[in-house]
Motif scaffolding. Structure first.
Motif, PDB file in Angstrom:
ATOM      1  N   LYS A 242       0.821  -1.218   0.000  1.00 61.06           N
ATOM      2  CA  LYS A 242       0.000   0.000   0.000  1.00 61.06           C
ATOM      3  C   LYS A 242       0.860   1.275   0.000  1.00 61.06           C
ATOM      4  CE  LYS A 242      -3.830  -2.397   2.261  1.00 61.06           C
ATOM      5  NZ  LYS A 242      -4.767  -2.444   3.394  1.00 61.06           N
TER       6      LYS A 242
ATOM      7  N   LYS B 217       2.277   4.677  -1.649  1.00 62.76           N
ATOM      8  CA  LYS B 217       1.709   5.709  -2.510  1.00 62.76           C
ATOM      9  C   LYS B 217       2.243   5.575  -3.930  1.00 62.76           C
ATOM     10  CE  LYS B 217       0.809   9.214   1.030  1.00 62.76           C
ATOM     11  NZ  LYS B 217       1.062  10.612   1.456  1.00 62.76           N
TER      12      LYS B 217
ATOM     13  N   LEU C   6     -13.539   7.315  -5.465  1.00 64.92           N
ATOM     14  CA  LEU C   6     -13.005   5.994  -5.803  1.00 64.92           C
ATOM     15  C   LEU C   6     -13.977   5.237  -6.694  1.00 64.92           C
ATOM     16  CD1 LEU C   6     -10.835   3.801  -5.415  1.00 64.92           C
ATOM     17  CD2 LEU C   6     -12.124   3.020  -3.408  1.00 64.92           C
TER      18      LEU C   6
ATOM     19  N   SER D 239      -6.910   9.128 -10.729  1.00 66.56           N
ATOM     20  CA  SER D 239      -6.714   9.634  -9.369  1.00 66.56           C
ATOM     21  C   SER D 239      -6.631  11.147  -9.353  1.00 66.56           C
ATOM     22  CB  SER D 239      -5.433   9.034  -8.765  1.00 66.56           C
ATOM     23  OG  SER D 239      -5.509   7.634  -8.693  1.00 66.56           O
TER      24      SER D 239
ATOM     25  N   LEU E 180      -7.901  11.787  -5.817  1.00 70.50           N
ATOM     26  CA  LEU E 180      -7.472  10.623  -5.041  1.00 70.50           C
ATOM     27  C   LEU E 180      -5.955  10.508  -4.977  1.00 70.50           C
ATOM     28  CD1 LEU E 180      -9.941   7.774  -6.117  1.00 70.50           C
ATOM     29  CD2 LEU E 180      -9.812   8.915  -3.900  1.00 70.50           C
TER      30      LEU E 180
ATOM     31  N   GLY F 159      -2.451   9.988  -3.867  1.00 72.42           N
ATOM     32  CA  GLY F 159      -1.960   9.278  -2.695  1.00 72.42           C
ATOM     33  C   GLY F 159      -2.750   8.020  -2.388  1.00 72.42           C
ATOM     34  N   GLN F 160      -3.887   7.835  -3.066  1.00 75.91           N
ATOM     35  CA  GLN F 160      -4.727   6.655  -2.839  1.00 75.91           C
ATOM     36  C   GLN F 160      -4.789   5.765  -4.082  1.00 75.91           C
ATOM     37  OE1 GLN F 160      -8.509   7.582  -0.720  1.00 75.91           O
ATOM     38  NE2 GLN F 160      -7.801   9.703  -0.739  1.00 75.91           N
ATOM     39  N   GLU F 161      -3.745   5.834  -4.908  1.00 78.36           N
ATOM     40  CA  GLU F 161      -3.708   5.048  -6.136  1.00 78.36           C
ATOM     41  C   GLU F 161      -3.815   3.548  -5.860  1.00 78.36           C
ATOM     42  OE1 GLU F 161      -1.609   8.924  -6.866  1.00 78.36           O
ATOM     43  OE2 GLU F 161      -1.485   7.353  -5.325  1.00 78.36           O
TER      44      GLU F 161
ATOM     45  N   GLU G 241      -5.594   1.996  -3.674  1.00 76.90           N
ATOM     46  CA  GLU G 241      -6.991   1.597  -3.525  1.00 76.90           C
ATOM     47  C   GLU G 241      -7.670   1.446  -4.881  1.00 76.90           C
ATOM     48  OE1 GLU G 241      -9.367   3.747  -0.621  1.00 76.90           O
ATOM     49  OE2 GLU G 241      -7.547   4.480   0.341  1.00 76.90           O
TER      50      GLU G 241
END
Length: 541
Positions: free
Chosen positions: A35, A37, A153, A503, A508, A510-512, A514
């Motif tokens: 997980k 970034k 998302l 993203s 989004l 920093g949440q790639e 997910e």
């Protein structure tokens, strides 16, 4: 001094392939297990690929460095240019206050979020893919869904998966045209062959989108809408690619499915509407909108449609070809330590061939310029103050800084892998599976798109290898060249480049990881189906 690519540095194609796959495996694990970034994961992936290129493949350091630099430059032009202008156009619509009217106009067709999703993520996405491609469809439609109340998302994931229906014929059929150029097979024949299988995938996509959004409840309540949307798209796609060619399937299919579904909602609506976000907060009666109000609100996207359509027409394109009136607006910048100094070798090519490395700066003919002009027209039509327009541009640039860095790293990795021979090692290892290769042929295309983020680039990279391997194992080359395209399409939804674009469009950053996990299982299922279909085709054709 030239340098010849070596595709089996460990003198065992499987060991070499495992080594070449290390950066890809790391990137997968970084996003799914650790997980990390996207910015960090992509940077480390570039570093891994660079070290393998210079230490194992013996690529000269200055060439590996320049290959990475070439990828960095390509990530800015044309890719980031398209993403920035596409998101900017959307933000201008929001800044002007007109997006509220857009949302209301869509709600006037149906206030059910699932139908809105089919109209935007499936049909409008396909239209933009056919006209522009290269990330613009995902950026615009994902942002539109967020504006309609979808979670970021959710919106990004749905648009990435929906893009599966249109990826093969993006940007006026360029992926298929390139496949024909490198394989020597008529692009129209490749398109017709794809037309025997891809419409089946296209037909299932609306049902899958409903399942993802609302589970079995969505299927049971909305199956008539999914049937109308999927069937109209698939039929138009099949007829267009079969009788016209690979340039227009996305345009005709998107418009036809959009119109048919909109008309269908006039006589049918689900008994229970699904409301999201702003719709839940505001359940008041939809206000009456005049045609003038709707046209003004949609004017940025009408301008976008007009501009990218003009940019896609052959008479316009001819202005920029050799001898054309505007040919001098295209700058070709050879990479001094790379261009034609890397030599491709057998069996990737029949004889040693210089590997070109020329950065193309098409200042006017770039798709991003068409989108930028649409944005300028929008500023004028919506009477947005210059100060506000410039402030919106600044905000857009700031918000997209990290996604652009990720795209830059991803393309740097892809270009190192291509110029060092790492990607060809993976291709040759798969080709060595002989009788099983038809099943794995789409996997090669999948790897190509995962590496480059582009079905077009994938076909340029592996199209010839597919054709050569088909002849070696006595399989009709058309089957494997087409499989390279269809398999590649299944990777677009989780290609690092696509993930970074989506993203950035919906905030989004920093949440790639997910988003990557959101799309991974669907990509794998579609890839498995494509492999089975391809293997079956080799048995009966």
């Amino acid at each position: 001094m030239t340098w010849v690519q070596a595709y089996d540095p460990l003198n065992n194609i499987w060991l070499s392939a495992v080594l070449a796959a290390i950066p890809i495996i790391f990137f997968f694990l970084a996003l799914t297990v650790f997980k990390i970034k996207g910015t960090v994961a992509s940077f480390l992936t570039v570093a891994l690929s660079f070290l393998i290129a210079i230490s194992i493949y013996n690529m000269p350091v200055h060439m590996a460095t320049e290959a990475a630099g070439y990828g960095f430059a390509f990530s800015f032009w044309p890719i980031s240019y398209i993403v920035i202008t596409a998101v900017y156009l959307y933000k201008l619509s929001v800044k002007s206050g007109q997006f509220t009217i857009i949302r209301t106009s869509i709600s006037s067709i149906s206030n059910d979020a699932r139908i809105q999703m089919l109209l935007v993520a499936f049909s409008f996405n396909a239209f933009l893919e056919g006209a522009a491609g290269f990330g613009a469809p995902i950026a615009i439609t994902a942002a539109l869904l967020v504006g309609l109340g979808f979670k970021p998302l959710q919106a990004a994931g749905l648009c990435l998966i929906a893009n599966t229906a249109s990826g093969a014929f993006g940007a006026m059929g360029i992926p298929v045209i390139v496949a024909g150029q490198v394989s020597g097979i008529d692009p129209k024949i490749i398109g017709q062959f794809l037309g025997t299988s891809l419409p089946l995938i296209s037909f299932t996509v609306p049902f899958l989108l409903l399942m993802i959004l609302d589970g079995m409840k969505g299927i049971s309540q909305l199956w008539p809408a999914a049937l109308v949307s999927g069937a109209s798209y698939a039929i138009a796609q099949y007829l267009t690619v079969t009788f016209i060619g690979p340039e227009l399937p996305n345009i005709t299919s998107a418009i036809f499915s959009l119109v048919v579904l909109a008309l269908f909602t006039k006589v049918w609506q689900p008994k229970e509407a699904m409301l999201l976000g702003a719709q839940q907060a505001d359940k008041t009666e939809i206000p009456h909108l005049t045609g003038k109000m709707i046209a003004k609100a949609w004017s940025p996207f009408i301008a976008l449609t007009l501009m990218v359509t003009i940019w896609s027409l052959q008479p316009f394109k001819r202005l920029f070809t050799e001898g054309g009136v505007l040919a001098n607006t295209i700058l070709h910048i050879p990479m001094p330590n790379l261009h034609n100094l890397v030599l491709k070798a057998q069996p990737i090519v029949t004889e040693q061939t210089p590997y070109a490395a020329v950065l193309k700066l098409d200042l006017i003919s770039a798709t991003g310029t068409a989108i930028l002009l649409a944005a300028v027209l929008s500023i004028i039509m919506l009477k947005i103050p210059i100060k506000a327009a410039l402030e919106t541009l600044r905000e857009t640039m700031q918000e997209l800084a990290k996604p652009i860095f990720t795209i830059m790293m991803v393309l740097g990795f892809a270009f190192i892998a291509n110029y060092s021979g790492q990607s060809s090692t993976l291709g040759l290892a798969l080709a060595a599976t002989s009788d099983y290769f038809p099943f794995l042929s789409p996997v090669l295309g999948w790897i190509g798109v995962f590496l480059t983020g582009s079905v077009t680039s994938n076909n340029a990279l592996f199209g010839s290898l597919q054709q050569i391997t088909a002849e070696q194992i006595s399989v009709l080359p058309l089957i494997l060249v087409a499989a390279n395209t269809s398999g590649g399409v299944m990777a677009k939804m989780l290609s690092p480049q696509s993930i970074a674009v989506a993203s950035g469009a919906v905030g989004l950053v920093g949440q790639e990881a997910e988003l990557f996990r959101f799309t991974l299982k669907y990509s794998m299922v579609f890839l498995l189906v494509t492999g089975i279909v391809t293997f079956g085709q080799t048995l009966f054709i």
